[in-house]
Scaffold this active site. Structure first.
Site, short mmCIF file in Angstrom:
data_model
loop_
_atom_site.label_atom_id
_atom_site.label_comp_id
_atom_site.label_asym_id
_atom_site.label_seq_id
_atom_site.Cartn_x
_atom_site.Cartn_y
_atom_site.Cartn_z
N SER A 70 32.47 34.89 47.65
CA SER A 70 33.66 35.74 47.48
C SER A 70 34.30 35.65 46.10
O SER A 70 35.10 36.51 45.75
CB SER A 70 34.71 35.38 48.54
OG SER A 70 35.25 34.10 48.31
N LYS A 143 40.84 31.71 46.16
CA LYS A 143 41.01 33.11 45.76
C LYS A 143 41.82 33.14 44.46
O LYS A 143 42.29 32.12 43.97
CB LYS A 143 41.74 33.92 46.83
CG LYS A 143 41.11 33.90 48.22
CD LYS A 143 39.78 34.63 48.30
CE LYS A 143 39.19 34.56 49.70
NZ LYS A 143 37.81 35.10 49.74
#
Length: 274
Positions: A70, A143
């Site tokens: 990701s 993230k």
């Protein structure tokens, strides 16, 4: 730090009077004194190292490894990163920072337990606890911070992200990906942040969790720290602070705070990715 320890004094340099006419028998040195001292020193060194490692992990840095795609191309599967626990805290988060945070609730499936023997599991737990081994994926995610408290973050599904009315040029986004293929608009609530993966088409980030409490935003209290250094593999060693440049022109959030208390995103298309 360590120092040598002497053996027991044998008394040959003592000026004490001697009883009788015969010279005193030499005292036999105590056996094992050197070995005991060495073992004691090793124990002190090991305990000190573990305590220092625990303090460093608790207050300064912690190691994590990357379990998914990701955050490509910034981070690849199997990369090891060092995370500063001083941010947030003494140092404030900034837009563009890469952060590790615990699952706010409902973001992750239950990870299968590693297949270890009881002894191996105990050793791994101890080494992870003191920060010698990297923290496993467990209930942690990594993230990039896109929106800070009060920010308005939006995308039309075709062009750049817009933060507080300013388009953001994100050069770290995975080649070929749109900044967001899903249209959305969100005002980030106080005490929370909006996060997205760099591999936008393969990241279940804030966009994918708008149905949860907080509308996909992450509480600042759940942030473990800021990823500052990619340390493994060595040929990918790199500083992880470049993302902040993309947000240099973003103005502060509007003072009115309209919608800040509610927060949450209003998506106009479903989120894809894993």
């Amino acid at each position: 730090m360590s120092s040598a320890e002497g053996g027991p004094v044998d008394g040959r340099g003592d000026e004490r009077p001697v009883a009788g006419g015969a010279p005193p028998a030499e005292e036999e040195p105590r056996r094992g004194g050197g070995l005991t001292g060495a073992l004691r020193e090793v124990v002190v060194v090991v305990v000190t190292a573990l305590v220092l490692s625990l303090l460093i992990k608790t207050f300064l840095v912690q190691a994590f490894y990357i379990p998914s795609e990701s955050m490509q191309p910034t981070l690849e599967v199997g990369d090891r990163v060092l995370v500063s626990r001083l941010t947030p805290g003494p140092f404030e988060l900034e837009r563009g920072d890469v952060v590790v945070f615990t699952d706010p609730g409902g973001w992750l499936d239950q990870a299968p337990a590693p297949d270890r023997t009881p002894v191996g599991a105990a050793v791994a737990d101890v080494l992870s606890f003191v920060g010698v081994l990297p923290e496993d994926s467990g209930d942690h995610l990594i993230k990039r911070v896109i929106g800070l408290p009060g920010d308005t973050v939006s995308a039309d599904g075709t062009g750049e992200l817009v933060v507080n009315g300013e388009p953001v040029e994100e050069r770290y986004v995975y080649p070929g990906d749109l900044p967001s293929a899903e249209a959305f608009s969100v005002v980030v609530p106080e005490g929370r942040i909006w996060v997205m993966g760099d591999h936008r088409s393969d990241s279940l980030d804030s966009r994918a969790h708008t149905q949860l409490e907080g509308g996909g935003t992450v509480p600042l209290d759940d942030v473990v720290g800021r990823a500052v250094l990619l340390v493994w593999p060595l040929d990918r060693w790199d500083w992880l602070g470049q993302g902040e440049d993309a947000f240099r022109r973003v103005p502060p959030p509007a003072a009115s705070g309209t919608g800040v208390e509610q927060g949450g995103a209003t998506p106009t298309a479903p989120v894809a990715g894993s």
